[in-house]
Scaffold this motif. Structure first.
Motif, PDB file in Angstrom:
ATOM      1  N   PRO A   1      51.914  23.501  10.881  1.00 50.55           N
ATOM      2  CA  PRO A   1      52.430  24.360   9.815  1.00 50.55           C
ATOM      3  C   PRO A   1      51.311  24.720   8.833  1.00 50.55           C
ATOM      4  O   PRO A   1      50.468  23.894   8.509  1.00 50.55           O
ATOM      5  N   GLY A   2      51.299  25.983   8.412  1.00 49.08           N
ATOM      6  CA  GLY A   2      50.291  26.452   7.470  1.00 49.08           C
ATOM      7  C   GLY A   2      49.046  27.027   8.122  1.00 49.08           C
ATOM      8  O   GLY A   2      48.237  27.657   7.455  1.00 49.08           O
ATOM      9  N   THR A   3      48.888  26.837   9.426  1.00 45.57           N
ATOM     10  CA  THR A   3      47.714  27.350  10.128  1.00 45.57           C
ATOM     11  C   THR A   3      47.752  28.873  10.174  1.00 45.57           C
ATOM     12  O   THR A   3      48.784  29.466  10.477  1.00 45.57           O
ATOM     13  N   VAL A   4      46.634  29.515   9.863  1.00 43.06           N
ATOM     14  CA  VAL A   4      46.518  30.974   9.976  1.00 43.06           C
ATOM     15  C   VAL A   4      45.941  31.272  11.354  1.00 43.06           C
ATOM     16  O   VAL A   4      44.930  30.698  11.749  1.00 43.06           O
ATOM     17  N   ILE A   5      46.609  32.167  12.087  1.00 47.01           N
ATOM     18  CA  ILE A   5      46.245  32.444  13.478  1.00 47.01           C
ATOM     19  C   ILE A   5      46.048  33.942  13.687  1.00 47.01           C
ATOM     20  O   ILE A   5      46.565  34.762  12.925  1.00 47.01           O
ATOM     21  N   TRP A   6      45.294  34.284  14.738  1.00 47.79           N
ATOM     22  CA  TRP A   6      45.148  35.676  15.156  1.00 47.79           C
ATOM     23  C   TRP A   6      46.337  36.044  16.030  1.00 47.79           C
ATOM     24  O   TRP A   6      46.780  35.257  16.859  1.00 47.79           O
ATOM     25  N   LEU A   7      46.847  37.267  15.858  1.00 48.30           N
ATOM     26  CA  LEU A   7      47.970  37.769  16.652  1.00 48.30           C
ATOM     27  C   LEU A   7      47.523  39.045  17.362  1.00 48.30           C
ATOM     28  O   LEU A   7      47.096  39.996  16.707  1.00 48.30           O
ATOM     29  N   HIS A   8      47.613  39.070  18.686  1.00 48.72           N
ATOM     30  CA  HIS A   8      47.184  40.246  19.453  1.00 48.72           C
ATOM     31  C   HIS A   8      48.244  41.340  19.419  1.00 48.72           C
ATOM     32  O   HIS A   8      47.955  42.489  19.111  1.00 48.72           O
ATOM     33  N   CYS A   9      49.485  40.971  19.764  1.00 45.58           N
ATOM     34  CA  CYS A   9      50.574  41.938  19.783  1.00 45.58           C
ATOM     35  C   CYS A   9      51.901  41.190  19.855  1.00 45.58           C
ATOM     36  O   CYS A   9      51.927  39.963  19.938  1.00 45.58           O
ATOM     37  N   LYS A  10      53.019  41.946  19.822  1.00 40.53           N
ATOM     38  CA  LYS A  10      54.343  41.316  19.894  1.00 40.53           C
ATOM     39  C   LYS A  10      55.130  41.872  21.069  1.00 40.53           C
ATOM     40  O   LYS A  10      54.921  43.007  21.498  1.00 40.53           O
TER      41      LYS A  10
END
Length: 144
Positions: free
Chosen positions: A97-106
């Protein structure tokens, strides 16, 4: 039954524990800025450090032209990374929880608490996470 002094001591002790514990939860993960490990996520070491693998690395690793959207894990417990956009698929690790992550697409996948969207992790990291437990920090496009 109990004196006012005893009740006050118990209440103060519980409040102290809650305050101390909330500091630990709010503290950024030690893995948040760590580089991706060379160990596969299925190994014992990789399973515990999956948060570091999906966390954004230093700004030098992604340029403005290739920058992907980011999101923050908002689940109360570690969020499982899945092979496909369903909770029935194989686990690839977890994110704290709280981790910032890269998101490619949904993509549209299994309904999780009223939300059918799942995010494909970015920055070359395989796997999907339920959008129900990720707050997107910028617009995330649909997968093509």
């Amino acid at each position: 039954m109990y004196s006012a002094h005893a009740r006050h001591r118990v209440t103060t002790g519980i409040a102290g524990l809650l305050i101390a514990g909330s500091g630990l939860l709010a503290a950024p993960s030690a893995y948040a800025a760590a580089p991706r490990p060379a160990v596969p996520a299925d190994s014992a070491a990789g399973a515990t450090s999956a948060a570091s693998a999906a966390a954004p690395a230093s700004a030098g690793q992604q340029t403005q032209a290739t920058a992907e959207p980011q999101g923050r894990v908002v689940s109360r417990l570690p969020l499982t990374i899945r092979e496909k956009a369903t909770s029935n698929s194989r686990s690839l690790g977890t994110l704290q929880p709280g981790t910032v992550i890269w998101l490619h697409c949904k993509v549209v996948g299994q309904n999780v608490d009223g939300n059918k969207l799942w995010y494909l992790l970015g920055n070359g990291r395989p796997g999907y996470v339920a959008a129900r437990y990720v707050q997107n920090l910028s617009a995330v496009p649909y997968c093509k």
